[in-house]
Design an enzyme around this catalytic site. Structure first.
Site, PDB file in Angstrom:
ATOM      1  N   ASP A 114       0.820  -1.213   0.000  1.00 57.22           N
ATOM      2  CA  ASP A 114       0.000   0.000   0.000  1.00 57.22           C
ATOM      3  C   ASP A 114       0.852   1.260   0.000  1.00 57.22           C
ATOM      4  O   ASP A 114       2.026   1.252   0.401  1.00 57.22           O
ATOM      5  CB  ASP A 114      -0.956  -0.001   1.191  1.00 57.22           C
ATOM      6  CG  ASP A 114      -0.237  -0.026   2.538  1.00 57.22           C
ATOM      7  OD1 ASP A 114       0.785  -0.732   2.649  1.00 57.22           O
ATOM      8  OD2 ASP A 114      -0.691   0.656   3.482  1.00 57.22           O
ATOM      9  N   GLU A 182       0.558  -1.255   5.761  1.00 60.27           N
ATOM     10  CA  GLU A 182       1.590  -0.634   6.582  1.00 60.27           C
ATOM     11  C   GLU A 182       1.294   0.843   6.788  1.00 60.27           C
ATOM     12  O   GLU A 182       1.538   1.394   7.874  1.00 60.27           O
ATOM     13  CB  GLU A 182       2.963  -0.798   5.920  1.00 60.27           C
ATOM     14  CG  GLU A 182       4.144  -0.369   6.788  1.00 60.27           C
ATOM     15  CD  GLU A 182       4.492   1.120   6.704  1.00 60.27           C
ATOM     16  OE1 GLU A 182       5.245   1.614   7.556  1.00 60.27           O
ATOM     17  OE2 GLU A 182       3.984   1.801   5.767  1.00 60.27           O
TER      18      GLU A 182
END
Length: 478
Positions: A114, A182
């Site tokens: 991400d 994350e």
């Protein structure tokens, strides 16, 4: 034919070769300047394709990204592909090279899928998910943080496999790990993974390599051996409401500004210490006011609010203890806090202020960065010297998934193999970009790092056991 004529023809032939070389490599002239053949050309194509997948929070295209990762792992010659998820739709993946000695703990090369959101209007060089190449730099959200590193891992292993011949595979198993979420705290990604049977029984990590920061200098990589811990909190205060035409001696807003005076005075001390280079950013307690609000007046202009609050983003360096930070908060709020637990949260209540933590990480772990004390770090240092890279220990000023790994008892070193990045660290900023020359040099470094960690260096890890057969997970388990 005279010497002058011969020289003319040689120069002419050289000019023809240089003119057509970019076409042969299927790259633009700028890209061709960093190419060393089809391996580099394909690596750049892989990088661009990955960067073009919009994995920005809060709705990352995880399924599309994992499908791409699966194909990239296959092209790199890696087997044992697993897809995993700890919350519906939040997908991660891992592909592996099984080692010759599977009882040894594995080398895990980690990156997150991400990225943070990107406002297209703020990007001047190219759209954030175009992965355009501008002046030898690939421009895209996630180019520094941290999709490039994931592609470098895969390319390093592909080249190692091509070079090794009958010496493949290496002693230790190598996993290339791609985790979700994350950028939103890692709770549904790495934090869940380290507590799973996939982590314990299949990955069995001996060491994990993670992100750090790019470096402006050539021939230098930072080694992140610890990081600041996020403490996010809301501080509230209350007092009687009053008419907007009066001048009461005490109001909620005045109390809020008294608190802000203390917070901002401390912040300025830390900022000056960093600005004067007396301390690195990762060595100071950072604090920023990210939100403030008032209420209790019905949104009326002529009513003094009865309630006010601020939200703080604090980053605590690993050398500061929990008690030191709590004492600092007491100093800011001008009174001894009555710390108590409520619904799993630690609260502070005194006569004036109430502090409620949104997130509070207590993980003051630091890895050894002394070759004399750690054979593991010595292997990392040898890899740097083999590629003429100087490694500089560094405390990461923000937060990464490494904190969960260290809490799980596994050494984690952050090494972002990107040097000569003249634009500096652009994490979460517009026009985030990476020089293709740095991308290529980093692949070479990761090749040597994997070789040292998985084959050459004989270091011991707690995950090393006498005889373990790694169990494959079924699709239901994943």
């Amino acid at each position: 034919m005279g010497n002058a004529t011969a020289l003319f023809y040689l120069v002419f032939l050289a000019w023809i070769l240089l003119l057509h070389l970019p076409l042969w490599l299927r790259l633009s002239p700028r890209e061709a300047s960093v190419s060393r053949g089809n391996l580099t050309a394909e690596a750049i194509e892989t990088l661009q394709s990955y960067l073009r997948i919009d994995t920005a929070q809060p709705q990352p295209q995880y399924r599309k990204a994992v499908r791409f990762i699966k194909q990239a792992c296959k092209r790199a010659g890696l087997e044992g592909f697993h897809q995993f998820s700890f919350q519906r739709g939040r997908l991660g993946a891992v592909c592996s090279v099984q080692g010759r000695e599977p009882h040894l703990g594995a080398v895990v090369l980690n990156s997150h899928i991400d990225v943070v959101p990107a406002e297209s209007s703020a990007w001047r060089l190219a759209p954030p998910f175009s992965a355009a190449i501008v002046d030898g730099n690939v421009v895209a959200r996630g180019s520094q943080d941290m999709k490039t590193q994931g592609v470098q891992y895969l390319e390093a292993l592909r080249r190692l496999r091509a070079q090794a011949g009958d010496k493949w595979p290496m002693r230790r198993t190598v996993h290339v790990l791609f985790v979700p979420d994350e950028e939103v705290g890692g709770r549904t990604g790495m934090a869940s993974l380290v507590n799973s049977s996939l982590w314990r029984d299949t990955l069995r990590p001996a060491v994990l390599i993670d992100e750090c920061l790019p470096e402006t200098r050539l021939g230098v990589y930072k080694v992140c051996y610890g990081e600041r811990q996020p403490w996010w909190m809301t501080i509230r205060t209350s007092h009687h409401t009053a008419h907007g035409g009066t001048l009461p001696a005490d109001t909620a807003i005045q109390r809020l500004f008294a608190l802000l005076d203390n917070v901002l005075a401390y912040r300025e001390q830390q900022r000056l210490a960093v600005e004067s280079q007396r301390k690195a950013l990762g060595e100071v307690l950072g604090v920023n006011v990210v939100h403030w609000a008032s209420s209790g007046n019905g949104n009326a202009t002529n009513v003094i609010p009865s309630d006010a609050e601020i939200r703080l983003d604090m980053r605590v360096p690993p050398h500061m203890s929990e008690l030191e930070v709590l004492a600092l908060l007491e100093e800011w709020t001008r009174g001894s806090c009555n710390w108590h637990s409520h619904n799993g949260e630690l609260l502070c209540a005194n006569a004036t202020y109430r502090i409620q933590f949104i997130d509070r990480v207590i993980a003051p772990y630091r890895e050894v960065v002394d070759e004399a004390e750690s054979m593991l770090y010595r292997a990392i240092a040898i890899a740097g010297r083999a590629r003429n890279i100087s490694l500089e220990p560094f405390v990461f000023p923000m937060s990464t998934d490494s904190r969960y790994v260290r809490q799980a008892g596994v050494p984690a070193y952050g090494i972002m193999a990107l040097d000569g990045v003249l634009q500096g660290a652009q994490l979460h900023q517009p026009d985030e970009s990476v020089p293709l020359t740095a991308f290529e040099r980093g692949i070479s470094f990761y090749m040597e790092l994997v070789r040292q960690l998985a084959e050459e260096a004989h270091w011991e890890a707690t995950a090393d056991v006498a005889n373990v057969t790694a169990r494959r997970h079924t699709s239901d388990e994943l």
